[in-house]
Write an enzyme that holds these catalytic residues in place. Structure first.
Site, short mmCIF file in Angstrom:
data_model
loop_
_atom_site.label_atom_id
_atom_site.label_comp_id
_atom_site.label_asym_id
_atom_site.label_seq_id
_atom_site.Cartn_x
_atom_site.Cartn_y
_atom_site.Cartn_z
N TYR A 119 42.66 28.84 55.10
CA TYR A 119 42.96 28.26 53.79
C TYR A 119 41.74 28.41 52.91
CZ TYR A 119 43.47 24.72 50.16
OH TYR A 119 43.52 24.08 48.95
N GLU A 179 44.86 28.21 45.01
CA GLU A 179 45.02 28.03 46.44
C GLU A 179 45.50 29.32 47.07
OE1 GLU A 179 47.49 24.38 46.62
OE2 GLU A 179 45.98 23.71 48.07
#
Lengths: 290, 399
Positions: free
Chosen positions: B109, B197
């Site tokens: 991530y 993101e």
């Protein structure tokens, strides 16, 4: 006494000749604030609202001895106006402008670091020491000189707290609207620090809202340093997560910044909280007279 | 303002951040063509909507033949996708992204945001990619690593290495990770982003880093001041709530909620507080609505229309603390709105501040069935009581 501004404060208006700027400058003058001039590039030497206009803040400060300024210029130009005021030696800068891009404010804050400047806002109603100095867009007539300090992220919700303390006969020492943006100038903690040190302030009302962690930081400060009573209200218990509630900074993201979390942090720190803004006046009255 | 995945990836690619090869298409025939043009043995078809949780909701699938790609694209296009992040109606699917299938070695991530506490741009990274990062943050915070960027110095290579080694990447990946992070940082600044993101950022079977997904949020203020014209053109109004878009056109801040008491308030903080007080009195707000500081009678009328466009609204609470806004002007707006559009639900009005007496008189003299209130608590009590009485018959017996 009061905090940050008083009857001796000499106020300059950046963007005084626009529609908003003109209207609110007139109101400030009528309130008795020492408005010493305006800055509109290209109109130096003219007069507006019976005050001199200057091309630059530096020139205005040299001529008038201004130590505070209020900014009504559009969002695209406001960061420049803030930095110009700081560079000219202005001590208290109230930026009313809403809608400044957050990365611009990030750079402005970095540039102001280490300087003896109090930036109030942006996206705020301004600062008022009742019956002495009104810098910003708040309605003057609901305020009374008194002993409660008020600090708030909101505009009209602040007026609610102001009116209740006025009706309760307490009045206000100074009211600071710190603004609804994610990156702002003076914080709750900065204001609490000043109110704690101000002999004219007996108690403080703080009005927070969802988003960020400024209220949690305030709670930690109150626990460690405040001797005066603090009443807090947080708006947005019913606000859904992930939605921006009007103010750029009023958003619950990643489960952070909820009203419940802020209430809990404040209560744990010994702050008297109220679940309805209508109870602010009675609660602070009970605490300062108790 | 949010962008679609394909738009975000387009921005990524322009900054040298590697993305899978793919095409965005708007028909099932185009989807098949895209798969054939990409070649290979597997393709990923992804519904393009402004919502997370697409995978679990059936909006992303791996297919192994172009016919399958075509059929699946056909089932998505023109439909609405409901995920845990959307409302019950879901978001319309008007485009799908067809990408080459890639072998995934590891899922990471990587996020970039403006951190309010440090007042800095901050990178967040975790070795727990591909899952809900908020859950990781809550349950295993030690698996989240951050790097705080100084605005003058910018993102430094050592910060990328720090995150890289913390993620368990080897020396061989440091150059690639640094390029990804520096590309995202440039993008963040140039495009006035408030959130990026990449979930997941993958290590492929061949050891490359690839942004498999992309989420980008742009700072509305930057769009508003007019310095992100290209981004503004990417706005997809079909993904936004209809009433909220209409309200924004009239400079009203409106958000739909699921209660039945419509609210009209001046100021964002007071609007939230009004919703909260309604709830304290046992009611449920139908919306957040800030009519703003410099409002006029016309905008008040428009606000009424927007509130009443929701069939759920069984009553309206108007709460105005007039500072700059004059109560008499608001009262005139209410009277003309009620007359013009024929409001049939109970309306409670609380006015306070500038010219409050004139405002109250205008309402009283209008002969309209408007319920006056003394303060916010009184107003909330009155509207909750009024809505309780006007509950449609038989509503109790609904299954």
């Amino acid at each position: 006494m009061s905090i940050l501004v008083d009857e001796h404060t000499r106020v300059l208006v950046q963007g005084a000749t626009g529609r908003q700027g003109s209207f609110h400058t007139e109101q400030s003058i009528a309130y008795g604030t020492q408005v010493v001039g305006g800055v509109t590039p290209g109109r130096g030497g003219e007069r507006h609202l019976d005050r001199p206009l200057f091309d630059t803040v530096r020139e205005a400060v040299a001529e008038t001895g201004a130590d505070a300024s209020v900014i009504y210029v559009p969002a695209a130009y406001a960061p420049d106006a803030i930095l110009e005021a700081a560079d000219a030696g202005i001590r208290v800068i109230a930026c009313i402008t809403e809608g400044i891009p957050v990365l611009d404010m990030l750079h402005v804050k970095e540039a102001l670091r280490g300087q003896a400047v109090y930036l109030i806002g942006p996206n705020c109603p301004g600062i008022i020491t009742p019956e002495a100095c009104k810098i910003g867009i708040m309605p003057g007539h609901i305020h009374r000189r008194g002993r409660i300090g008020i600090v708030s992220r909101s505009g009209t919700l602040t007026y609610e707290a102001v009116k209740q303390t006025t009706d309760a006969g307490l009045g206000q020492s100074t009211c600071v609207g710190i603004g609804g943006d994610p990156i702002q100038g003076v914080s709750f903690v900065d204001c609490l620090e000043h109110f704690e040190a101000d002999p004219e302030t007996d108690g403080v009302v703080m009005v927070g809202e969802i988003g960020g962690n400024a209220e949690e930081e305030a709670a930690a400060y109150v626990r460690a340093h405040m001797s005066k009573p603090v009443v807090a209200y947080i708006a947005g218990v019913t606000a859904p997560a992930g939605k921006r509630m009007g103010h750029a900074g009023a958003i619950i993201s990643g489960g952070q910044g909820t009203a419940e979390g802020k209430f809990a942090a404040l209560e744990e720190a010994g702050v008297a909280t109220v679940r309805s803004p209508t109870e602010i006046g009675a609660r602070i009255q009970a605490l300062v007279s108790g | 303002m949010n962008l679609h995945e394909f738009q975000a990836k387009h921005l990524f690619a322009a900054q040298g951040v590697p993305i899978p090869r793919g095409y965005v298409v708007r028909s099932s025939a185009e989807a098949r063509e895209a798969a054939e043009r990409l070649g290979g043995e597997a393709w990923v078809v992804k519904a393009q909507v402004h919502a997370g949780g697409r995978g679990h909701a059936g909006g992303v699938r791996v297919l192994e033949d172009p016919e399958g790609v075509e059929r699946y694209a056909d089932t998505l296009l023109g439909e609405r996708l409901v995920t845990h992040q959307t409302d019950g109606r879901g978001q319309p699917v008007r485009a799908v992204l067809v990408e080459e299938g890639v072998a995934i070695e590891r899922e990471l991530y990587l996020g970039v945001l403006v951190d309010r506490a440090s007042q800095r741009v901050v990178f967040m990274a975790s070795d727990a990619g591909g899952v809900d990062i908020e859950e990781i943050a809550a349950e295993e915070p030690e698996r989240i690593h951050t790097a705080c960027v100084h605005p003058a110095a910018g993102l430094q290579p050592y910060q990328c290495r720090q995150l890289g080694f913390a993620l368990g990447l080897g020396k061989a990946h440091m150059g690639a990770l640094t390029r990804v992070m520096q590309g995202l940082y440039r993008l963040f600044l140039e495009r006035d982003l408030s959130l990026v993101e990449v979930n997941p950022l993958i290590v492929t079977g061949e050891g490359r880093l690839l942004a498999l997904d992309a989420k980008v949020t742009v700072d509305d203020n930057a769009v508003e001041v007019g310095r992100q014209a290209e981004i503004q053109d990417m706005r997809d109004l079909s993904q936004e709530e209809e009433t909220e878009v209409r309200a924004a056109e009239h400079h009203l801040n409106y958000i739909t909620l699921d209660g039945n008491i419509g609210c009209m308030v001046n100021g964002a903080g007071l609007a939230m507080a009004t919703m909260d007080v309604i709830k304290l009195h046992g009611g449920a707000p139908a919306n957040f609505l800030d009519v703003g500081g410099g409002t006029d009678a016309e905008r008040v009328a428009e606000a009424f229309k927007i509130i009443l466009s929701s069939p759920a609204v069984a009553g309206i609470l108007v709460n105005i603390f007039g500072g700059i806004v004059r109560c008499d002007m608001i009262a005139e707006g209410i009277v003309s709105a009620v007359r013009e559009i024929g409001v049939e639900v109970p309306v409670v009005v609380r006015l306070e501040g500038t010219n409050v007496e004139q405002g109250k008189r205008i309402l009283a003299d209008s002969g309209l069935d408007v319920i006056p209130a003394d303060d916010l608590a009184d107003a909330a009590a009155r509207i909750v009581a009024a809505v309780g009485q006007s509950e449609p018959e038989g509503s109790e017996s609904r299954p």
